[in-house]
Design an enzyme around this catalytic site. Structure first.
Site, PDB file in Angstrom:
ATOM      1  N   SER A   1     -17.268   8.076  29.751  1.00 58.41           N
ATOM      2  CA  SER A   1     -15.808   7.969  29.800  1.00 58.41           C
ATOM      3  C   SER A   1     -15.244   9.003  28.838  1.00 58.41           C
ATOM      4  O   SER A   1     -15.946   9.456  27.927  1.00 58.41           O
ATOM      5  CB  SER A   1     -15.391   6.561  29.349  1.00 58.41           C
ATOM      6  OG  SER A   1     -14.002   6.491  29.112  1.00 58.41           O
TER       7      SER A   1
ATOM      8  N   TYR B   1     -15.653  -0.827  23.643  1.00 54.58           N
ATOM      9  CA  TYR B   1     -15.865  -0.026  24.852  1.00 54.58           C
ATOM     10  C   TYR B   1     -16.230   1.411  24.462  1.00 54.58           C
ATOM     11  O   TYR B   1     -17.221   1.969  24.956  1.00 54.58           O
ATOM     12  CB  TYR B   1     -14.618  -0.054  25.732  1.00 54.58           C
ATOM     13  CG  TYR B   1     -14.730   0.782  26.975  1.00 54.58           C
ATOM     14  CD1 TYR B   1     -15.493   0.355  28.055  1.00 54.58           C
ATOM     15  CD2 TYR B   1     -14.075   2.006  27.076  1.00 54.58           C
ATOM     16  CE1 TYR B   1     -15.606   1.119  29.198  1.00 54.58           C
ATOM     17  CE2 TYR B   1     -14.187   2.783  28.213  1.00 54.58           C
ATOM     18  CZ  TYR B   1     -14.950   2.341  29.276  1.00 54.58           C
ATOM     19  OH  TYR B   1     -15.066   3.116  30.408  1.00 54.58           O
TER      20      TYR B   1
END
Length: 197
Positions: free
Chosen positions: A93, A106
């Site tokens: 990401s 995350y």
């Protein structure tokens, strides 16, 4: 797919269960003889502030986003090493390069995927390793877990500035389509409509 001269198969698996992942790969090897490309794409993103102490969400992110990647690698690496050929694509990401207060854990899992990818890349010249870092992408990642208000805010942002998942598929296709001896180490894909992605 068959009408176009292609064949596609699927198998359900739980990336948090190493033996399940190994069993699926063993079956693929038995039927097809090899695994050319592994795309580690499973992920969860239950956003919240650390002070909310959503420990179950943290553990799920570690299990899926981090252990899942390692389980996929563990399942395919022996046969790829034996053949001295293969390509592992890990989906991280843009959060692998920055931390937002709503996604600390995350981001931590995605930083770890980045480190794993770079370390694995350095281990061998025979197996290609690519890290793909999507920006905001319209997926089901925001549909469960996390703080409901934060998840809703991200869904709203995705509606206006999110990438279509096909853009990420095209990036993966580009990386695996390179000629032998060319290893695309990292790709960042962001929407032009998003300032931070």
């Amino acid at each position: 797919m068959k009408e176009a001269g292609h064949d596609a198969e699927y198998a359900r698996l739980d990336v948090t269960d190493l033996e399940n992942v190994r069993a699926v790969v063993t079956d693929v090897l038995a039927r097809h003889g090899r695994v050319d490309v592994l795309v580690n794409n499973a992920g969860v993103m239950p956003l919240s502030m650390v002070e909310d102490l959503r420990v179950d969400d943290w553990n799920q992110m570690i299990d899926v986003n981090l252990r899942g990647v390692l389980h996929g690698i563990a399942a395919v690496l022996p046969s790829m090493r034996e053949r001295r050929s293969g390509h592992i694509v890990n989906i991280a990401s843009t959060a692998a390069d920055r931390v937002d207060p709503t996604g600390v854990v995350y981001s931590a899992t995605k930083y770890a995927v980045r480190a794993i990818s770079e370390g694995l890349r350095q281990e061998t010249a025979d197996i290609r390793v690519t890290l793909v870092n999507p920006g905001l992408t319209r997926t089901e990642l925001t549909h469960s877990g996390g703080t409901p208000e934060l998840q809703a805010a991200v869904r709203d942002a995705l509606a206006g500035a999110g990438l279509d998942a096909s853009a990420i598929a095209a990036a993966i296709d580009y990386a695996i389509g390179q000629p032998e001896g060319v290893d695309v180490n990292e790709i960042i894909v962001r929407s032009t409509a998003s300032l931070q992605g």
